[in-house]
Design an enzyme around this catalytic site. Structure first.
Site, short mmCIF file in Angstrom:
data_model
loop_
_atom_site.label_atom_id
_atom_site.label_comp_id
_atom_site.label_asym_id
_atom_site.label_seq_id
_atom_site.Cartn_x
_atom_site.Cartn_y
_atom_site.Cartn_z
N GLU A 97 65.81 -5.18 110.54
CA GLU A 97 65.83 -5.70 111.92
C GLU A 97 64.54 -6.42 112.29
O GLU A 97 64.53 -7.33 113.12
CB GLU A 97 66.15 -4.58 112.91
CG GLU A 97 65.07 -3.51 113.12
CD GLU A 97 65.11 -2.38 112.10
OE1 GLU A 97 65.65 -2.58 110.99
OE2 GLU A 97 64.57 -1.29 112.40
N HIS A 100 63.36 -1.81 106.98
CA HIS A 100 63.83 -2.16 108.33
C HIS A 100 64.17 -3.64 108.40
O HIS A 100 63.31 -4.45 108.75
CB HIS A 100 62.74 -1.84 109.36
CG HIS A 100 62.54 -0.39 109.58
ND1 HIS A 100 63.12 0.30 110.62
CD2 HIS A 100 61.83 0.52 108.88
CE1 HIS A 100 62.77 1.58 110.56
NE2 HIS A 100 61.98 1.73 109.51
N CYS A 152 66.89 3.02 107.17
CA CYS A 152 65.81 3.99 106.95
C CYS A 152 66.35 5.42 107.04
O CYS A 152 67.05 5.84 106.14
CB CYS A 152 64.65 3.72 107.90
SG CYS A 152 63.09 4.30 107.21
N1 GLN Z 1 61.82 10.00 108.86
C1 GLN Z 1 62.13 9.22 107.72
C2 GLN Z 1 60.91 9.02 106.82
O1 GLN Z 1 59.79 9.19 107.24
C3 GLN Z 1 62.72 7.89 108.10
C4 GLN Z 1 61.79 7.00 108.84
C5 GLN Z 1 62.47 5.86 109.58
O2 GLN Z 1 63.68 5.91 109.85
N2 GLN Z 1 61.71 4.85 109.95
O3 GLN Z 1 61.05 8.68 105.67
#
Ligand code: GLN
Length: 552
Positions: free
Chosen positions: A510, A508, A382
Site C-alpha cells: 500500500e 506493505h 504483513c
Molecule cells: N506484528 C507482525 C510483525 O512484527 C506484523 C507487522 C505488520 O503487520 N506490520 O512481524
C-alpha cells in the site's frame, strides 16, 4: 534558479487538510515542469511516530529508506509520484535528540545550549538540507500543529529567520485557515482567520497567501474583508471548499489560482500545465461504472486513518478497474468461526490488515479460512499474511497448535517466528526490518502476473517472519512461496493452489501506490474481486445513476 521554499502553516483548528493542500500545490507545480519535494515538521517530542499507537497517530508511513514517518508523507508520494525519505519528516524529538547528542560531543564549545539559537538553527539546517541537495526547484515545508500552540513557536521562529537568511524573494508563507459558517447568523465569519493571522504576525511571520477552508463559497465581500484585515492582496485569498475526493483538490486549487500566485510571487520558470492524466484519474474516481464491497479486517477499524495508504490504494486500483471499492470495515475482535459468514456476507474480496499484538488474531484467522474455503479473493498484508500462514498450518497441514511466537512464545509449531537479528533488540524505536528490500518472484504466480517482472522491491515494517525451519510443511501441503528475498531467503509472498486469487505479502504494497502508478497487487486484487462480484451478482451498477462524485 535557486531553490525556493514555501512554508505552510495552519490556523484556527487542526484537521483542515494542510497535508492535502501542500500535496495539491506540489502536484500543480510538478505539472508545470518543476522539481518539488515536501517536508513535514512535526512539533511533538516523539523522535518519530513509529512508536505511537494507531489510535493516537493513524498510520505510520514507511519510506524506501526505512524511515517511520507521518502519514502526510504518503499523500506527498501519492500526489507527486515522488519518493520521500527520512529527511522529509522532522519532529521536535529528533531536533532535540540531535542537539543533545552534539552537546554531549562537545560540539557547542562550552556555550549555553538554548532554544534560540540552537534549536531554531537545527530546524533551519534540516529544512536547508533538502534545498541544498540541488535536487529541487521548490521545497514545500508543512508545519504541523496550529499557530498559537506553544510547541509550534520554535518552528515559526525558525521559519522567520530562514526567510530573512535566504531572502524573502526565495520564500513564501502560506497560511491555511478556517472561515466557519454560523447557521444561526446565516453568515461566514472571518474573525477566527483575522485572529490567526494576527497571532502569526506577532511571531514575525506575515502570510503572503491565505487558503481559507470553508463549507460555503466565499463571496467578494468576504474575500475583501479577509484581504483587508489580514493584509494580503485580494487575489491571494484562496477559497478551499470541501471536496468530494481529496484528488479533486489540485483542480480546485488551480481554479482558484493558487499555483499561479505562487509561481508569480516566486518568479518560477514553468512549462505549460499538463494535468491530463490527473483529470482522467479524477473522472475515473468520480464516475465509476460499478461498485463492489471489499472487507478490510483489522483491529483499528474505528479509526480509518490507521489504514490510510490501504484506503488510498483501493481508490487508485478501483479507478484502473472502473470500479468503486466500498470498504466494509470489519472489526477482527468480533469475528469468530461461527459468525464470520454473516459478518462477511456480500463482500467480493477480503483484505486482512497489518497489525501488532495478539488482539483480534482469532478473528483474522477465521476471515482467512472463510476466504480460502469459499474461493473469495484474499489479500493478506504483513500480519494478514502471517495469519494466512497460521490458518493454513492449522487447518490444512494439521498443525493445530501452529502460531506466531509474537502471540505465543512457547508454541508447539512456531510457523511465524521472530527474525534472528531481532531477538536481542531491546529498543522499540526504528528497530524493525524497515524499508525496501528485493523480492524475487516465481513463474506461474499471481504475483508475477501482476508485477510483470521478476525482481521487485517493496517496503517492510515487521519483526516476525515465516519460520524457514518449518516452511517445508507449507509447501508439502500446497502453499506456494512465490516471493523470496534473495539475500536472506525470507518468505515475502505466499499463494495457494486451486484458489482464484489468494495472495499474502510480508511487505506493505500500500505504501508504494500512487495516482500515476497504482500498486500492481492492489490492481489485480480489485480485478479478481470484481470478477467474483460479477460471477456472484454482488456488484452495484452505477452506470445510469446520476454521475455524482464519490466520497472516499
Ligand atoms: N506484528 C507482525 C510483525 O512484527 C506484523 C507487522 C505488520 O503487520 N506490520 O512481524
Amino acid at each position: 534558479m535557486s531553490t525556493k521554499y514555501i512554508f505552510v502553516t495552519g490556523g484556527v483548528t487542526s484537521s483542515l487538510g494542510k497535508g492535502i493542500i501542500c500535496a495539491s500545490l506540489g502536484r500543480l507545480l510538478v505539472a508545470q515542469g518543476l522539481k518539488v519535494t515536501i517536508q513535514k515538521l512535526d512539533p511533538y517530542i516523539n523522535v518519530d511516530p513509529g512508536t505511537m499507537n494507531p489510535y493516537e497517530h493513524g498510520e505510520v508511513y514507511v519510506t524506501d529508506d526505512g524511515a517511520e514517518t507521518d502519514l502526510d508523507l504518503g499523500h506527498y508520494e501519492r500526489f507527486l509520484d515522488i519518493k520521500t525519505s527520512q529527511s522529509n519528516n522532522v519532529t521536535t524529538g529528533r531536533i532535540y535528540f540531535d542537539v543533545i547528542t552534539k552537546e554531549r560531543q562537545g560540539a557547542y564549545l562550552g556555550k549555553t545550549v538554548q532554544v534560540i539559537p540552537h534549536i531554531t538553527d537545527e530546524i533551519q539546517s534540516h529544512v536547508l538540507k533538502l534545498g541544498q541537495s540541488g535536487d529541487y526547484d521548490v521545497v514545500i515545508v508543512e508545519i504541523g500543529g496550529t499557530v498559537g500552540d506553544i510547541e509550534s513557536l520554535p518552528y515559526i521562529e525558525a521559519v522567520r529567520q530562514l526567510r530573512y537568511n535566504v531572502g524573502r524573494a526565495n520564500t513564501l508563507s502560506i497560511h491555511l485557515t478556517l472561515v466557519p459558517y454560523l447557521a444561526a447568523a446565516g453568515e461566514l465569519k472571518t474573525k477566527p482567520t483575522q485572529h490567526s493571522v494576527k497571532t502569526l504576525s506577532e511571531s514575525g511571520l506575515q502570510p503572503d497567501i491565505l487558503v481559507c477552508r470553508s463549507e460555503h463559497p466565499l463571496d467578494g465581500t468576504i474575500r475583501r474583508k479577509v484581504a483587508q484585515f489580514c493584509n494580503v492582496d485580494l487575489e491571494d485569498v484562496i477559497a478551499s471548499l470541501d471536496a468530494n475526493s481529496i484528488y479533486e483538490v489540485p483542480l480546485l486549487m488551480q481554479k482558484e489560482g493558487l499555483d499561479k500566485r505562487v509561481i508569480e510571487k516566486l518568479g518560477l520558470e514553468t512549462k505549460p500545465t499538463n494535468l491530463e492524466n490527473w483529470i482522467g484519474f479524477v473522472e475515473a474516481v468520480c464516475k465509476p461504472s460499478v461498485a463492489i464491497k471489499v472487507a478490510l479486517v483489522g483491529k483499528y477499524v474505528e479509526h480509518h486513518d490507521s489504514y490510510k495508504s490501504i484506503v488510498e490504494a483501493f481508490i487508485h486500483s478501483g479507478a484502473v478497474n472502473d470500479c468503486k471499492v466500498e470498504i466494509e470495515w470489519v472489526q477482527s475482535d468480533d469475528l469468530t468461526k461461527e459468525n464470520v459468514a454473516g459478518k462477511l456476507e456480500g463482500v467480493s474480496g477480503i483484505l486482512v490488515a497489518p497489525g501488532f499484538g495478539g488482539r483480534g488474531i482469532d478473528g483474522k484467522v477465521a476471515a482467512v479460512e472463510y476466504a480460502r474455503i469459499n474461493n473469495i479473493p484474499f489479500f493478506g498484508i504483513c500480519l494478514g499474511m502471517q495469519c494466512a500462514v497460521i490458518e493454513f498450518s492449522r487447518n490444512v497441514c494439521g498443525w493445530e497448535n501452529a502460531n506466531s511466537t509474537e502471540f505465543e512464545e512457547e508454541c508447539e509449531y512456531p510457523i511465524i517466528d521472530i527474525m534472528p537479528d531481532q531477538k536481542d533488540i531491546e529498543n522499540m524505536g526504528g528497530t524493525m526490518r524497515l524499508g525496501q528490500y528485493d523480492c524475487k518472484l516465481a513463474k506461474n504466480s499471481n504475483a508475477i502476473e501482476a508485477y510483470k517482472e521478476e525482481m521487485i522491491t517493496e517496503r517492510h515494517r515487521h519483526r516476525y517472519e515465516v519460520n524457514n525451519n518449518l516452511r517445508y510443511k507449507l509447501t508439502e501441503n500446497g502453499m506456494k512461496l512465490v516471493g523470496l528475498n534473495p539475500e536472506r531467503d525470507l518468505v515475502e509472498i505466499i499463494e495457494i493452489e486451486d484458489h482464484p486469487w489468494f495472495v499474502g505479502v510480508q511487505f506493505h504494497p500500500e505504501y508504494s501506490s500512487t495516482v500515476s502508478n497504482p500498486q500492481p497487487l492492489f490492481v489485480d486484487f480489485v480485478k479478481a474481486s470484481l470478477k467474483y462480484a460479477k460471477d456472484n451478482s454482488l456488484y452495484k451498477s452505477l452506470k445510469n445513476k446520476s454521475k455524482k462524485a464519490v466520497r472516499n
